[in-house]
Design a protein around this motif. Structure first.
Motif, short mmCIF file in Angstrom:
data_model
loop_
_atom_site.label_atom_id
_atom_site.label_comp_id
_atom_site.label_asym_id
_atom_site.label_seq_id
_atom_site.Cartn_x
_atom_site.Cartn_y
_atom_site.Cartn_z
N ARG A 1 0.84 -1.20 0.00
CA ARG A 1 0.00 0.00 0.00
C ARG A 1 0.87 1.25 0.00
O ARG A 1 1.89 1.32 0.68
N TYR B 1 -3.05 3.86 -3.00
CA TYR B 1 -3.12 2.73 -3.94
C TYR B 1 -2.81 1.46 -3.15
O TYR B 1 -1.83 1.40 -2.39
N THR B 2 -3.66 0.43 -3.31
CA THR B 2 -3.50 -0.83 -2.59
C THR B 2 -3.52 -1.99 -3.56
O THR B 2 -4.35 -2.03 -4.48
N TYR B 3 -2.59 -2.91 -3.35
CA TYR B 3 -2.57 -4.15 -4.14
C TYR B 3 -2.48 -5.32 -3.16
O TYR B 3 -1.58 -5.36 -2.32
N LYS B 4 -3.40 -6.25 -3.29
CA LYS B 4 -3.48 -7.36 -2.34
C LYS B 4 -3.66 -8.68 -3.07
O LYS B 4 -4.43 -8.77 -4.04
N SER C 1 -6.62 -11.40 -6.76
CA SER C 1 -5.92 -10.12 -6.66
C SER C 1 -6.95 -9.01 -6.48
O SER C 1 -7.99 -9.00 -7.14
N HIS C 2 -6.65 -8.09 -5.57
CA HIS C 2 -7.52 -6.96 -5.28
C HIS C 2 -6.69 -5.68 -5.46
O HIS C 2 -5.57 -5.59 -4.94
N GLN C 3 -7.25 -4.69 -6.12
CA GLN C 3 -6.59 -3.40 -6.25
C GLN C 3 -7.58 -2.28 -5.97
O GLN C 3 -8.78 -2.41 -6.24
N ARG D 1 -11.05 -6.39 -8.91
CA ARG D 1 -10.54 -7.66 -8.40
C ARG D 1 -10.64 -8.72 -9.49
O ARG D 1 -11.52 -8.67 -10.36
#
Length: 294
Positions: free
Chosen positions: A76, A93-96, A122-124, A150
């Protein structure tokens, strides 16, 4: 000045229970029970507390991540600028990545009872907001827009846009009150929840701060059912060493945690460890953030 601020936010956005994308506000927040709504110095929480950050001038950037259960990896970046003009700008901005087994309607029809099913996902999420202070920086109002998308192995692709608002006030130098509504639009997207957040922070000096908060689902009656309660403390052992602790309760689960921070005028390094009480096997989250003060 305005051009510098616009470039700062643009570069950030386009170059850069379970822990959902909209729940993880950084290691500093996690170490003190998920609080931070009323902490104007916590740039990691700008997706929900932008009105609070508008009450004092700052120009901060935070980058970090978390490792947790369900093969979760999250990175993040967040930033806020309330110094170069009267209007405060914030962005995240988040990438999970995770692997949470599907349930209910998401469960594939070919799966038999008892079978283990992988569902790598994947989640953004990107959020951008602005806020403005009033009454000599005693009152702040903010609005934030966010876009989520996602991709899941068993559920395909999905995306959604939503809006949130926040308000914060400082009735005294030691007390900050904050409230926010996340995801106002009634859009059925798996990675967002329609929430009302409340927070109160008491900070009598530079060495101690206590914050409590509550979070509830936004329903016909927004306070019909409480979803979460939070409490956290910041204690500075020295000017450069911060110790944190916190507790939260949500949907019958208790989570406790702690954190440590190395603080300086130019940069801070924060680490947090949180875990669900009574979980078997033990569910732990490790978070680490680096923040830079410009």
């Amino acid at each position: 000045m305005a051009l510098r601020k616009l470039s700062f936010v643009t570069i950030l956005c386009f170059a850069s229970s379970p822990v959902l994308a909209d729940d993880w506000l950084g290691a500093r927040s996690a170490g003190r029970g998920g609080t931070g709504l009323a902490d104007g110095a916590d740039a990691g929480a700008v997706s929900v507390n932008l009105a609070t950050t508008a009450l004092a001038p700052r120009y901060d950037m935070v980058a970090g991540g978390v490792r947790g259960p369900d093969d979760t990896w999250l990175g993040r970046v967040a930033a806020v600028d309330s110094r170069t003009s009267a209007v405060t700008l914030g962005a995240t901005y988040t990438y999970k990545l995770d692997n949470v087994p599907p349930i209910g309607a998401s469960l594939p029809g070919w799966v038999q009872a008892g079978d283990e099913v992988d569902n790598p996902t994947s989640h953004q999420a990107v959020s951008v907001g602005l806020a403005y202070p009033f009454l000599g920086n005693r009152l702040g109002l903010g609005v934030t827009g966010r876009y989520d998308w996602r991709v899941a192995q068993n559920e395909g692709e999905d995306s959604g846009f939503n809006v949130g608002v926040s308000v914060a006030g400082r009735p005294s130098d030691a007390v900050t009150l904050a409230a926010g509504i996340q995801n106002i639009v009634d859009y059925d997207y798996a990675d967002t929840r329609r929430l009302v957040d409340l927070g109160v922070r008491w900070q009598p000096g530079q060495y101690l701060a206590v914050e409590v908060g509550a979070k509830t689902e936004w329903m016909g009656d927004p306070f019909e059912e409480s979803l979460a309660e939070h409490a956290g403390i910041d204690l500075f052992a020295t000017e450069w060493l911060a110790l944190r602790g916190g507790w939260q309760h949500e949907d019958g689960l208790h989570t406790v945690g702690g954190g440590i921070g190395l603080v300086s005028d130019r940069a801070d390094l924060d680490y947090a460890l949180t875990g669900e009480v009574g979980s078997d096997p033990l569910r732990l989250w490790h978070g680490l953030d680096l923040r830079i003060h410009f």
